[in-house]
Design an enzyme around this catalytic site. Structure first.
Site, PDB file in Angstrom:
ATOM      1  N   GLU A 167       0.985  -0.776  -0.104  1.00 43.80           N
ATOM      2  CA  GLU A 167       0.143  -0.199   0.052  1.00 43.80           C
ATOM      3  C   GLU A 167       0.972   1.162  -0.419  1.00 43.80           C
ATOM      4  O   GLU A 167       1.496   1.462   0.896  1.00 43.80           O
ATOM      5  CB  GLU A 167      -0.928  -0.351   0.959  1.00 43.80           C
ATOM      6  N   CYS A 205      -1.137   9.289   3.576  1.00 45.34           N
ATOM      7  CA  CYS A 205      -1.309   8.871   2.060  1.00 45.34           C
ATOM      8  C   CYS A 205      -2.502   9.481   1.336  1.00 45.34           C
ATOM      9  O   CYS A 205      -2.440   9.286  -0.241  1.00 45.34           O
ATOM     10  CB  CYS A 205      -1.001   7.168   1.950  1.00 45.34           C
TER      11      CYS A 205
HETATM   12  P1  NAD Z   1       9.226   4.727   3.810  1.00 45.34           P
HETATM   13  O1  NAD Z   1       8.976   3.517   2.403  1.00 45.34           O
HETATM   14  O2  NAD Z   1      10.338   5.488   4.048  1.00 45.34           O
HETATM   15  O3  NAD Z   1       9.389   3.661   4.565  1.00 45.34           O
HETATM   16  C1  NAD Z   1       8.529   2.440   5.056  1.00 45.34           C
HETATM   17  C2  NAD Z   1       8.388   1.865   6.190  1.00 45.34           C
HETATM   18  O4  NAD Z   1      10.284   0.981   4.983  1.00 45.34           O
HETATM   19  C3  NAD Z   1       9.554   2.065   7.327  1.00 45.34           C
HETATM   20  O5  NAD Z   1       9.241   1.274   8.031  1.00 45.34           O
HETATM   21  C4  NAD Z   1      11.413   1.580   6.258  1.00 45.34           C
HETATM   22  O6  NAD Z   1      12.233   1.470   7.749  1.00 45.34           O
HETATM   23  C5  NAD Z   1      11.123   0.466   5.234  1.00 45.34           C
HETATM   24  N1  NAD Z   1      12.310   0.521   4.768  1.00 45.34           N
HETATM   25  C6  NAD Z   1      13.034   1.755   4.283  1.00 45.34           C
HETATM   26  N2  NAD Z   1      13.646   0.715   2.612  1.00 45.34           N
HETATM   27  C7  NAD Z   1      13.399   0.064   3.370  1.00 45.34           C
HETATM   28  C8  NAD Z   1      13.757  -1.766   2.652  1.00 45.34           C
HETATM   29  N3  NAD Z   1      14.426  -1.434   1.353  1.00 45.34           N
HETATM   30  N4  NAD Z   1      13.402  -2.385   2.937  1.00 45.34           N
HETATM   31  C9  NAD Z   1      12.115  -2.644   3.438  1.00 45.34           C
HETATM   32  N5  NAD Z   1      11.803  -1.384   4.199  1.00 45.34           N
HETATM   33  C10 NAD Z   1      12.176  -0.815   4.124  1.00 45.34           C
HETATM   34  O7  NAD Z   1       7.412   5.263   3.956  1.00 45.34           O
HETATM   35  P2  NAD Z   1       7.156   6.945   5.240  1.00 45.34           P
HETATM   36  O8  NAD Z   1       7.955   7.734   4.863  1.00 45.34           O
HETATM   37  O9  NAD Z   1       7.444   5.939   6.413  1.00 45.34           O
HETATM   38  O10 NAD Z   1       6.098   6.970   5.111  1.00 45.34           O
HETATM   39  C11 NAD Z   1       5.123   7.964   4.681  1.00 45.34           C
HETATM   40  C12 NAD Z   1       4.694   6.974   2.249  1.00 45.34           C
HETATM   41  O11 NAD Z   1       4.025   5.865   3.344  1.00 45.34           O
HETATM   42  C13 NAD Z   1       4.193   7.613   1.799  1.00 45.34           C
HETATM   43  O12 NAD Z   1       4.762   7.069   0.895  1.00 45.34           O
HETATM   44  C14 NAD Z   1       2.604   7.477   2.144  1.00 45.34           C
HETATM   45  O13 NAD Z   1       1.975   7.911   0.829  1.00 45.34           O
HETATM   46  C15 NAD Z   1       2.977   5.539   1.923  1.00 45.34           C
HETATM   47  N6  NAD Z   1       1.862   5.729   3.027  1.00 45.34           N
HETATM   48  C16 NAD Z   1       0.740   5.217   2.419  1.00 45.34           C
HETATM   49  C17 NAD Z   1      -0.541   4.003   2.568  1.00 45.34           C
HETATM   50  C18 NAD Z   1      -1.694   3.802   2.152  1.00 45.34           C
HETATM   51  O14 NAD Z   1      -1.830   2.958   2.482  1.00 45.34           O
HETATM   52  N7  NAD Z   1      -1.711   3.672   0.585  1.00 45.34           N
HETATM   53  C19 NAD Z   1      -0.613   5.095   4.014  1.00 45.34           C
HETATM   54  C20 NAD Z   1      -0.308   5.491   4.055  1.00 45.34           C
HETATM   55  C21 NAD Z   1       1.598   6.234   4.285  1.00 45.34           C
END
Ligand code: NAD
Length: 523
Positions: free
Chosen positions: A291, A325
């Protein structure tokens, strides 16, 4: 089967009532006394495990304050957690569905009792104001309550319908799939963190939960609640750490059965690629539920109630500083009402107060330095891509506090293909796009690669019906804000590059974490 009343979403707290504001302030004091400064170790096989290195969580609204620390897992810790979870799976998968569901209900009861504490901790750790924190904790409770009940429909042989066939008994049963990793973002650090692990767990799987680096304390509090509710050792492994290190290790691991990820598009697509590569010794095709981000648009046409439209725009754009998001980051207005809508939007936004989450400001600081720098770079780009009608500065300061503060910003006359109209900024920055007419507005709405939320403010029935079919969004709203989906009421998940449309809080969400077995017995 559980004998409990029907699911009803939690009502929100009314902060226009002074006694509720006072109760929130008391919770802030309690949290400052009891939780701020706390350290959360890893939890592996039911034991607290500490690490040499730590992750520090800062208060984004006052960066001189350390909110607390968590352990920082290594890949060896991740390996131990994975092996332990598979051992726990052997017995957890055999538990009755209702016994597993009861643990979620008990956790919900504990969280209800600690509701304001959880809210207060989020105000301090990620800068949520009172209402934003409250709707999130309500959502977290809803996830527990909703998934506990929906688990019932997957229990037992014959849970899914098959056609009767002479001489045989045929049936379908839902089975848990195994051990997976749940990787969550910081922007809904309580509800999404909890929902993404509660669903696979109640279905009989074991989960390694990797919270976001900026919100480890609230995640730690949720883990404490689940353990207090009676979750057996190893079913939930708590693994705060760096995404690129332990996240990457687990998503590429041959023994990871499923990955449920909520976060940015870039990381989600990377996970999709690496998880698709079969590792030596891997026995299955990993299930990957993603997501991701959005570039969500609200259309306002010439038939709309303009007051409703302006309210929808302000609420959808600036709730939690646009760090949702689902946030409205594009306002698409038909030319004949453009000036009236944009004028009202700018006026109403001017009234928003910038300050800390603890002061209950409308706009607080964005989450961290990386986010602040990214938003700043878009603010620098803004004058070349449109007219900055309001804000435009990343001040880094509010009411004498140093933090990641960004002014609410509205950029008018942005072209549909501009970077400001296409890329997720994830802050209080809105691009307003002028459309010639309704059809042009709908084309603009569908002109990004994303498809998460969207909305239409219109009184034209035919247009609403057209949008119902043609607007590419997983969650579409008419004549209201485009944020604030409620569990069970508006199942949530995106189209296109916004995700795999798993519909969290929906009737079939648990099926993402199960496999069906057809069993036939010839009489
Ligand atoms: P992010 O992608 O930077 O991080 C999300 C998670 O992924 C964190 O726990 C991070 O440590 C982990 N991560 C980072 N690199 C990784 C890798 N290589 N392998 C595995 N895990 C890894 O996102 P963020 O800044 O924490 O959150 C904001 C983003 O999330 C925005 O793009 C937002 O739109 C999205 N979001 C989407 C929804 C939805 O339901 N569609 C809901 C909330 C947030």
């Amino acid at each position: 089967m559980l004998k409990i009343q029907e699911y009803r979403p939690q009502p929100f707290i009314d902060f226009t009532k002074e006694e509720n504001v006072q109760a929130y302030r008391a919770a802030l004091k309690k949290v400052r006394a009891e939780l701020v400064g706390k350290h959360y170790p890893l939890v592996i096989d039911g034991e607290r495990v500490d690490t040499a290195e730590k992750l520090t969580s800062l208060n984004p609204c006052d960066t001189s304050e350390v909110v607390g620390t968590t352990a920082k897992a290594t890949t060896q810790d991740a390996e131990r957690a994975l092996q332990g979870a598979w051992r726990a799976f052997d017995s957890w998968k055999k538990w009755d569905m209702d016994a597993r569901a009861r643990i979620l209900l008990k956790a919900s009861a504990i969280l209800k009792a600690r509701r304001l504490e959880a809210c207060a901790l989020m105000s301090i750790e990620v800068g949520k104001n009172y209402a934003e924190a409250d709707v999130e904790v309500a959502e977290a409770i809803d996830f527990l309550e909703y998934y506990a009940r929906s688990a019932m429909k997957y229990a037992g042989f014959g849970a899914a319908e098959t056609t009767w066939f002479e001489g045989e008994e045929n049936g379908l049963m839902f089975m848990p799939v195994g051990v997976g990793v749940s990787i969550s973002p910081w922007n809904f650090p309580c509800a999404i963190f909890l929902g993404m692990l509660a669903a696979p767990i109640v279905a009989g799987n074991c989960v390694i939960a990797k919270p976001a680096e900026d919100s480890g304390l609230i995640a730690g509090m949720m883990v404490d609640i689940l353990l207090e509710a009676g979750l057996p050792a190893g079913v939930l492994q708590f693994l705060p750490g760096v995404g690129k290190e332990v996240g990457e290790y687990l998503t590429t691991h041959a023994q990871t059965r499923f990955i449920t990820f909520t976060g940015s598009r870039a990381v989600g697509l990377h996970i999709n690629e690496v998880a698709a590569k079969t590792q030596p010794g891997q026995k299955w095709i990993k299930k990957v539920i993603l997501e991701l981000g959005g570039k969500d648009g609200l259309i306002v046409d010439e038939t709309a109630d303009l007051d409703v439209a302006v309210t929808a725009a302000v609420q959808g754009a600036f709730g939690f500083n646009g760090q949702k998001c689902s946030a409205m980051s594009r306002l698409i207005v038909v030319d004949s009402v453009y000036d009236a809508v944009v004028g009202g939007f700018v006026e109403r936004t001017k009234a928003l107060k910038v300050g800390t989450g603890e002061e209950n400001a409308n706009i607080t600081a964005v989450v961290n330095q990386m986010s602040f720098d990214k938003i700043k770079s878009y603010l620098e780009l803004a004058p070349s891509e449109g007219k900055v009608l309001l804000g435009g500065q990343a001040t880094g300061e509010a009411n004498g506090k140093q933090g990641y503060y960004v002014q609410p910003t509205i950029v008018g006359d942005v072209k549909r293909g501009a970077r400001l109209a296409q890329e997720e900024i994830f802050g209080p920055v809105v691009s307003v796009i002028r459309a010639q007419d309704w059809q042009d507005a709908l084309d603009i709405a569908n002109s990004t690669e994303y498809g998460l939320t969207g909305g239409v403010c219109s009184r034209d029935r035919a247009r609403l019906e057209q949008a119902r079919h043609e607007f590419e969004a997983g969650n579409l709203y008419f004549n209201r804000k485009i944020t604030g989906a409620i569990v069970g009421v508006q199942p949530f998940g995106g189209y296109n590059m916004s995700g795999t449309d798993s519909k969290a809080g929906g009737p079939d969400y648990l099926a993402n974490f199960m496999q069906l077995k057809t069993v036939t017995e010839r009489w």
